[in-house]
Design a protein around this motif. Structure first.
Motif, PDB file in Angstrom:
ATOM      1  N   LYS A   2       7.541  59.524 -46.836  1.00 13.09           N
ATOM      2  CA  LYS A   2       7.328  59.048 -45.470  1.00 13.09           C
ATOM      3  C   LYS A   2       8.689  58.867 -44.818  1.00 13.09           C
ATOM      4  O   LYS A   2       9.608  58.306 -45.407  1.00 13.09           O
ATOM      5  N   THR A   4      10.966  57.371 -41.673  1.00  8.28           N
ATOM      6  CA  THR A   4      11.098  56.469 -40.539  1.00  8.28           C
ATOM      7  C   THR A   4      12.497  56.658 -39.964  1.00  8.28           C
ATOM      8  O   THR A   4      13.423  57.030 -40.689  1.00  8.28           O
ATOM      9  N   VAL A   5      12.626  56.406 -38.682  1.00  4.74           N
ATOM     10  CA  VAL A   5      13.905  56.577 -37.996  1.00  4.74           C
ATOM     11  C   VAL A   5      14.183  55.338 -37.160  1.00  4.74           C
ATOM     12  O   VAL A   5      13.301  54.840 -36.455  1.00  4.74           O
ATOM     13  N   ASP A   6      15.415  54.832 -37.237  1.00  7.45           N
ATOM     14  CA  ASP A   6      15.843  53.712 -36.409  1.00  7.45           C
ATOM     15  C   ASP A   6      16.306  54.290 -35.068  1.00  7.45           C
ATOM     16  O   ASP A   6      17.463  54.670 -34.906  1.00  7.45           O
ATOM     17  N   GLU A  38       5.941  62.888 -39.977  1.00  5.42           N
ATOM     18  CA  GLU A  38       6.488  61.761 -40.744  1.00  5.42           C
ATOM     19  C   GLU A  38       6.098  61.796 -42.217  1.00  5.42           C
ATOM     20  O   GLU A  38       6.642  61.048 -43.023  1.00  5.42           O
ATOM     21  N   ASN A  39       5.170  62.672 -42.569  1.00  3.55           N
ATOM     22  CA  ASN A  39       4.761  62.875 -43.965  1.00  3.55           C
ATOM     23  C   ASN A  39       4.851  64.365 -44.285  1.00  3.55           C
ATOM     24  O   ASN A  39       3.825  65.042 -44.419  1.00  3.55           O
ATOM     25  N   HIS A  61      15.392  57.160 -42.680  1.00  3.56           N
ATOM     26  CA  HIS A  61      15.056  56.440 -43.911  1.00  3.56           C
ATOM     27  C   HIS A  61      13.845  57.105 -44.552  1.00  3.56           C
ATOM     28  O   HIS A  61      12.871  57.420 -43.868  1.00  3.56           O
ATOM     29  N   GLN A  63      10.963  57.151 -47.724  1.00  2.00           N
ATOM     30  CA  GLN A  63      10.242  56.425 -48.763  1.00  2.00           C
ATOM     31  C   GLN A  63       9.463  57.456 -49.549  1.00  2.00           C
ATOM     32  O   GLN A  63       8.615  58.166 -49.006  1.00  2.00           O
TER      33      GLN A  63
END
Length: 67
Positions: A2, A4-6, A38-39, A61, A63
């Motif tokens: 997965k 994620t982006v800040d 995102e996946n 980031h 996971q």
């Protein structure tokens, strides 16, 4: 995996798009990252890891599924 982006820290360098164009794009207005998937599928994982390593702002980031 997965992703994620800040978004608050993204500087729009675009290296993620170069490394993994099937997973990342850039916003036409400000150049900030767009996560297309995102996946991502397993065959894209290495490219996504490279994109995260190349990001000068370190905003991507990951996971792993088994975390």
């Amino acid at each position: 995996m997965k992703i994620t982006v800040d978004m608050d820290k993204c500087i729009g360098a675009g290296l993620c798009v170069v490394a993994a164009p099937q997973v990342f794009a850039q916003n036409d207005d400000d150049g900030l990252v767009i996560v297309l998937n995102e996946n991502p599928p397993a065959d894209q994982h290495e490219a996504v890891r490279e994109a995260a390593r190349l990001c000068p702002a370190l905003v991507i980031h990951l996971q792993d599924d088994n975390d």
